[in-house]
Design an enzyme around this catalytic site. Structure first.
Site, PDB file in Angstrom:
ATOM      1  N   LYS A  49      13.189  21.278  15.590  1.00  0.00           N
ATOM      2  CA  LYS A  49      14.345  22.176  15.444  1.00  0.00           C
ATOM      3  C   LYS A  49      15.539  21.398  14.874  1.00  0.00           C
ATOM      4  CE  LYS A  49      15.589  21.325  20.279  1.00  0.00           C
ATOM      5  NZ  LYS A  49      15.477  21.832  21.663  1.00  0.00           N
ATOM      6  N   TYR A 278      45.350   6.042   9.627  1.00  0.00           N
ATOM      7  CA  TYR A 278      46.244   7.067  10.192  1.00  0.00           C
ATOM      8  C   TYR A 278      46.697   6.688  11.601  1.00  0.00           C
ATOM      9  CZ  TYR A 278      44.523  10.193   6.516  1.00  0.00           C
ATOM     10  OH  TYR A 278      44.201  10.764   5.317  1.00  0.00           O
TER      11      TYR A 278
HETATM   12  C1  LIG Z   1      14.726  20.933  22.369  1.00  0.00           C
HETATM   13  C2  LIG Z   1      13.655  21.315  23.335  1.00  0.00           C
HETATM   14  C3  LIG Z   1      12.628  20.407  23.667  1.00  0.00           C
HETATM   15  C4  LIG Z   1      12.625  18.965  23.200  1.00  0.00           C
HETATM   16  O1  LIG Z   1      13.491  18.205  24.023  1.00  0.00           O
HETATM   17  P1  LIG Z   1      13.591  16.613  23.900  1.00  0.00           P
HETATM   18  O2  LIG Z   1      14.390  16.230  25.088  1.00  0.00           O
HETATM   19  O3  LIG Z   1      14.292  16.314  22.629  1.00  0.00           O
HETATM   20  O4  LIG Z   1      12.213  16.075  23.935  1.00  0.00           O
HETATM   21  C5  LIG Z   1      11.599  20.876  24.473  1.00  0.00           C
HETATM   22  N1  LIG Z   1      11.604  22.154  24.945  1.00  0.00           N
HETATM   23  C6  LIG Z   1      12.582  23.034  24.662  1.00  0.00           C
HETATM   24  C7  LIG Z   1      12.519  24.407  25.222  1.00  0.00           C
HETATM   25  C8  LIG Z   1      13.649  22.644  23.860  1.00  0.00           C
HETATM   26  O5  LIG Z   1      14.639  23.503  23.598  1.00  0.00           O
END
Ligand SMILES: *Cc1c(COP(=O)(O)O)cnc(C)c1O
Length: 405
Positions: A49, A278
């Protein structure tokens, strides 16, 4: 003199300012570490994702599947469609909630597999799919065992499962849950969630419903306890070579996949009393040689790191000084001779004996490495290197670059 037909293509100036390097060999090493760790009975879902946590979803998905991952996990429908359009045929589960008939149509069209979190949502799916599509759509039922995000309450899981079972268009492929504290050294909450998930599975089994897949573990749970692995683990962060918590870092030998590099664009001497950047939050106390680096917070270097981070130049640490600006930042290179405009600076990654990790930035800015990785997405070209057996991945990556350009 440059004439227009000699103007270099954007692709040839990718490494002139700042860029992200993605090492697919490291990614495949991490995939193999994970598949060995979970064993042959458990499937690895590569969570890609958010453009594979900023690493580039298509190249990462291809490389992860080639190295032994079997499933892909994304958050949104367009993320799944992007992978299908790139020709990826592996099962893709969407972890976000879906409530619109338009999204249901896209899911069916692209053979994606949705998460359902309530009977109401299941009805949206069965109505949008209509009578003609009996048993065609594999769905994943999400149960809330204590995260209080997506999922039907664990106490009513059986009713939810039975409800979906009666809808002819839908085919239950898994019942799953997500852990809230798997990276915490204190296992109390995780154990409670695990027990609740076990109770849900027992109730489902008592209804004579067989599930192709049961899954609970993210990266942290995958590293913590094999009892949490079930039929599949959903690993994100560990794929990218980072440990979810310091106490889990001895479990596997993971290799960071992403490096961030930029070039020195300007070098100058400043005298004692001279303010830098800055707000003049840094004032020189001695004569200094400083360098301007062509990367800033618009590229994903958190401004909160101002005056706190270090970079690596020619194998040595160089402190960052003054406020980080949108496109540039300054470093102290007084102790490093022979630098020139064009010299490469490593912000995240390895240079000589030293390494700076995203987890270090996360610690300095009071956030998590997940957020640091997801920050590199706007302006930085992505330079992907693959094992020679996978050269086709590079062509997809250069196509991606052209699209971005
Ligand atoms: C993002 C996500 C994962 C992966 O999590 P990590 O900690 O990056 O391994 C797994 N399950 C769900 C439902 C997620 O949203």
């Amino acid at each position: 003199m440059l004439s227009w037909d000699k103007t270099p293509a954007l692709a040839t100036i990718r490494q002139c300012r700042a860029w992200v390097e993605i090492d697919l060999e490291a990614l495949q090493h991490n995939v193999r570490q994970l598949t060995q760790h979970i064993g042959a009975k458990t499937t690895l879902m590569a969570v890609v994702k958010a453009d594979a946590y900023g690493h580039g979803a298509i190249a990462i998905a291809d490389a992860a599947l080639a190295a032994g991952a079997r499933w892909l996990g994304v958050a949104t429908v367009p993320e799944g469609v992007e992978l299908r359009e790139a020709g990826i045929t592996a099962p893709i589960m969407i972890m976000g909630a879906i409530n619109s008939p338009e999204e249901v149509a896209a899911i069916a069209r692209w053979r994606l597999q949705p998460t359902l979190v309530s009977p109401k949502q299941a009805l949206v799916f069965s109505e949008a799919l209509g009578q003609g599509s009996t048993g065609t759509l594999p769905v994943h039922l999400k149960i809330d065992t204590g995260m209080s995000r997506l999922g039907f309450p664990w106490q009513q899981a059986t009713e939810f499962v039975q409800f979906v079972q009666r809808l002819p268009q839908l085919n239950i492929h898994s019942v799953y849950s997500h852990l809230a504290t798997a990276d915490d050294p204190d296992p109390t909450v995780m154990c409670q969630q695990h027990q609740r998930y076990e109770a849900v599975l027992a109730q489902v089994a008592a209804q004579n419903i067989t599930l192709p897949k049961r899954h609970l573990a993210n990266s942290a749970a995958t590293l913590t306890d094999p009892a949490l692995h079930y039929d599949m683990v959903r690993a994100g962060l560990a794929l990218y070579g980072l440990y979810p918590a310091a106490h889990l870092s001895s479990k596997l030998a993971l290799r960071p996949v992403l490096q961030v590099k930029a070039r020195i664009t300007h070098i100058k001497e400043i005298q004692p009393g001279t303010g830098v950047s800055y707000g003049h939050t840094f004032v020189a106390e001695r004569p200094m040689q400083i360098a301007v680096v062509g990367i800033g917070y618009a590229d994903g270097v958190p401004r909160a790191l101002s005056n706190r981070m270090e970079v690596l130049v020619q194998g040595q640490h160089a402190p960052q000084i003054g406020n980080i600006t949108m496109d540039q930042l300054m470093i102290d290179v007084t102790h490093i001779p022979h630098l020139q405009e064009g010299s490469v600076v490593t912000l995240l990654g390895q240079d000589g004996e030293h390494h700076i990790g995203a987890d270090h930035w996360a610690m300095l800015t009071n956030t998590i490495s997940w957020e640091i990785l997801c920050g590199f997405k706007h302006r930085l070209p992505r330079i992907t290197t693959a094992p020679s057996s996978m050269s086709s991945l590079l062509s997809s990556e250069s196509r991606e670059w052209r699209d971005r350009a």
